[in-house]
Structures are given as structure tokens and as C-alpha cells.
Scaffold this motif. Structure first.
Motif, short mmCIF file in Angstrom:
data_model
loop_
_atom_site.label_atom_id
_atom_site.label_comp_id
_atom_site.label_asym_id
_atom_site.label_seq_id
_atom_site.Cartn_x
_atom_site.Cartn_y
_atom_site.Cartn_z
N GLY A 1 0.79 -1.23 0.00
CA GLY A 1 0.00 0.00 0.00
C GLY A 1 0.83 1.28 0.00
O GLY A 1 0.28 2.38 0.03
N ARG A 2 2.14 1.16 -0.03
CA ARG A 2 3.00 2.36 0.02
C ARG A 2 3.56 2.67 -1.37
O ARG A 2 4.13 1.80 -2.03
CB ARG A 2 4.17 2.15 0.99
CG ARG A 2 3.76 1.67 2.37
CD ARG A 2 3.13 2.76 3.21
NE ARG A 2 2.49 2.21 4.40
CZ ARG A 2 1.94 2.96 5.36
NH1 ARG A 2 1.94 4.27 5.27
NH2 ARG A 2 1.37 2.39 6.39
N SER A 3 3.41 3.90 -1.81
CA SER A 3 3.89 4.26 -3.15
C SER A 3 4.70 5.56 -3.13
O SER A 3 5.19 6.01 -4.15
CB SER A 3 2.70 4.43 -4.09
OG SER A 3 1.77 5.32 -3.51
N HIS A 4 4.84 6.18 -1.97
CA HIS A 4 5.55 7.46 -1.82
C HIS A 4 6.68 7.22 -0.82
O HIS A 4 6.44 6.99 0.36
CB HIS A 4 4.55 8.51 -1.32
CG HIS A 4 5.17 9.81 -0.90
ND1 HIS A 4 4.68 10.54 0.15
CD2 HIS A 4 6.23 10.49 -1.38
CE1 HIS A 4 5.43 11.64 0.30
NE2 HIS A 4 6.37 11.62 -0.62
N HIS B 1 0.01 6.43 2.24
CA HIS B 1 0.74 5.76 1.16
C HIS B 1 2.25 5.97 1.29
O HIS B 1 3.02 5.54 0.45
CB HIS B 1 0.30 6.30 -0.21
CG HIS B 1 -1.14 6.02 -0.51
ND1 HIS B 1 -1.62 4.75 -0.65
CD2 HIS B 1 -2.20 6.86 -0.66
CE1 HIS B 1 -2.92 4.81 -0.88
NE2 HIS B 1 -3.30 6.07 -0.89
N THR B 2 2.63 6.69 2.35
CA THR B 2 4.05 7.09 2.48
C THR B 2 4.84 6.09 3.32
O THR B 2 4.36 5.60 4.34
CB THR B 2 4.12 8.48 3.16
OG1 THR B 2 3.31 9.40 2.43
CG2 THR B 2 5.56 8.99 3.23
#
Ligand SMILES: O=P(O)(O)OC[C@H]1O[C@](O)(CO)[C@@H](O)[C@@H]1O
Length: 317
Positions: free
Chosen positions: A182-185, A232-233
């Protein structure tokens, strides 16, 4: 397992050899470390290590040195220029060494390519043997150039760095994947000598997993960039022992806003042990950061052997 991942795990016998390598003294002139990409980020950490150990040093990106040298050192030529380059062929680093030598500066190349353009351009060179099949993404060579440079700065390294780096690597291997979902940043934070390592962690992640990543000094991150933090971080915080308390506050700040935190040498949702409190921790962190890039790539089914748009050497016509 990709070539890149295999090399990350297989780098330690080369560390052992590099720990025994005979290295030159750099003298008393101000030292300018020059490199491109990964090699520039290593330059930043090495300049900090030299300054902390009583010599004066700065790091300049290869292109900046050849195009804008006066903005960094005015018209000074009483300098020692150290070019870092895995391939020995990046145009800017080769030119930086060649032009610095022509201007009367002392020059040294640190490289993993024994007979290369940088060794021909510099008055002296340090050659460090690495994995023959390293591939496009620089991993083992980066660790080895950092290891040699830290030893030249007077950092007392012994084989405990290998044990500590393996421990960190095993920890991220076991527990890293559970934080990625779930993390993209991705944000890398590091102060002083660890700023270059934060930058390198961010670059590895970008190259391997084609993800956006940023790097900042830990407290600097609160001055604007923190506005982007949400659930998302993922923040990778590289702790500097002397400023641990301030950095823990940053970790709590981003955590309150939804970020997951991996703390290298300090608190986080996942805490990675990095051995002692000295400058060796910069080196100890590196393989685990390399593997983390691989782990994020795996979640996106990206083969890190040949990342998009990347070549092993970038040359200018
Ligand atoms: O150390 P070298 O061989 O001069 O190359 C640096 C290169 O490595 C990279 O960091 C790729 O890993 C590139 O950004 C850069 O072109």
C-alpha cells in the motif's frame, strides 16, 4: 533471484579484501570528491567523513565541477580532486580528473575498473576488485568505494562491519516486505554523513523499482515536504546518534500523519540494527538499502537486472 539481488548478497568477500587494501594518504590540501549518480552520493558521505575527522572536504557532482567549478571553489587550484567511478568511464568524472590535473591540482581516482579512463586521467588511483557480473544497478561497487574512502578518512573499519551489514540485511530481508504493502511514496531522511546514504537509498529504489522517491535532511523535511505525507508514504529514516531525539520527533510526526517508518539504527515500525555509533554505520546500512529497492521492485514484478532507460555507463559525446 535477479543478478542485482545475487550481487547484493555476494558482496561481502570483496569487502574482506578491501579491508586489507593498501590505501594512499591524501595530504593536507582541501579535498574535492567528484562523481556522478551513486558515485556523487558516495562523494557526499566521504566529504562529511573527512570533515568530521579533521580534514577539509567537499563533494561536487561531476557535471558541476567541469561546467561550474568557480561556483564551488572560486579560482582555487590548491586542491586534491578525488574522482569516484565504478566503470572508470563516466564522461564528467573523467573530464573532472583530466581538467583538474591540467590546472595543477592533485588527482586520485577510486574505481572498480583497473585500466580505465579515470586511472589514465588521474595521477594516482585506487583499484578495488568487485563482482564481475554486477549488472547495471551499482551495488557492491558502491559499498566497496565507500569502504575504501571511509578508511582513507581514518574511520577504523574491521570485519565487524561485515557481520553488522549482514545482520541489517537479514533483518530487512525478513521484515521489509510487510511494510511495503500500500506504500507508493518513498522518502529517505539522513543527516550529515548519512545524507549521501539517504540519497543513494532513494536512487537505488528509483532505479530498481521505478518508484518516485525523495531524500532530505530529517528536520528539513518538516519545512514543506511533509505536506505530502499520508498513509501511502513510507519513510526510511537513517538515524545519526548525536541527533537521535530530534529525529525520533520527525519519525513521530510522519507516523501521526499515516506514514510507515523504517528506522535504521533507531526507532520505527521496523527498526534495523546498524552496529555501532560511528561512521561505519554509513557502510553497514548500504546493503540493506540496496535490498530494499529490490524488495519494492519485486512487489511491482520488475526485473532489476536491466532497469528501464538505464545503462551501466553514461557517456557524453
Ligand atoms: O560510477 P560510475 O561508473 O561513474 O557511474 C555512475 C553511474 O551509476 C549510476 O548511479 C547507476 O547506478 C548512474 O547514475 C551513473 O551514471
Amino acid at each position: 533471484m535477479s543478478v542485482t539481488e545475487r550481487v547484493i548478497h555476494e558482496q561481502f568477500p570483496f569487502w574482506k579484501k578491501a579491508l586489507a587494501l593498501e590505501l594512499p594518504e591524501l595530504g593536507n590540501r582541501t579535498i574535492v570528491f567528484v562523481g556522478c549518480g551513486t558515485s556523487y552520493y558516495l562523494a557526499q558521505t566521504l566529504a562529511a567523513a573527512f570533515n568530521l575527522n579533521g580534514k577539509t572536504a567537499l563533494a561536487v557532482a561531476g557535471a558541476e565541477w567541469i561546467l561550474h567549478r568557480a561556483a564551488y571553489v572560486g579560482n582555487r587550484t590548491d586542491l586534491t580532486v578525488v574522482g569516484l567511478s565504478r566503470s572508470g568511464e563516466s564522461t564528467e568524472t573523467v573530464r573532472a580528473l583530466r581538467e583538474s590535473a591540467a590546472a595543477g591540482m592533485d588527482t586520485l581516482a577510486i574505481t572498480c575498473a583497473e585500466d580505465s579512463a579515470v586511472t589514465r586521467a588521474a595521477a594516482k588511483s585506487v583499484f578495488i576488485e568487485t563482482h564481475a557480473e554486477e549488472g547495471v544497478v551499482m551495488t557492491s561497487s558502491a559499498s566497496l568505494m565507500l569502504l575504501a574512502g571511509l578508511r582513507m578518512a581514518g574511520v577504523d573499519l574491521d570485519e565487524s562491519v561485515i557481520t553488522d551489514a549482514k545482520t541489517a540485511l537479514q533483518k530487512i530481508e525478513a521484515d521489509g516486505p510487510r511494510l511495503i504493502d500500500g506504500r507508493s511514496h518513498f522518502v529517505y531522511l539522513g543527516a550529515a554523513a548519512l545524507y549521501g546514504i539517504a540519497a543513494e537509498g532513494a536512487l537505488k529504489l528509483q532505479e530498481m523499482s521505478l518508484s518516485y522517491s525523495q531524500f532530505f535532511h530529517p528536520l528539513e523535511y518538516r519545512h514543506g515536504p511533509i505536506s505530502l505525507v499520508d498513509d501511502h508514504t513510507l519513510v526510511v529514516l537513517l538515524y545519526t546518534p548525536a541527533t537521535r531525539e530530534e529525529e525520533e520527533r520527525v519519525a513521530r510526526d510522519v507516523s501521526d500523519k499515516g506514514a510507515a517508518v523504517i528506522g535504521f539504527g533507531g526507532a520505527g515500525d521496523l527498526s534495523i540494527p546498524v552496529g555501532g555509533e560511528g561512521l561505519a554505520r554509513a557502510l553497514v546500512m548500504l546493503p540493506a538499502l540496496q535490498l530494499f529497492g529490490e524488495q519494492v521492485a519485486a512487489t511491482k514484478n520488475i526485473d532489476t537486472t536491466a532497469p528501464r532507460h538505464l545503462t551501466k555507463v553514461v557517456t557524453l559525446a
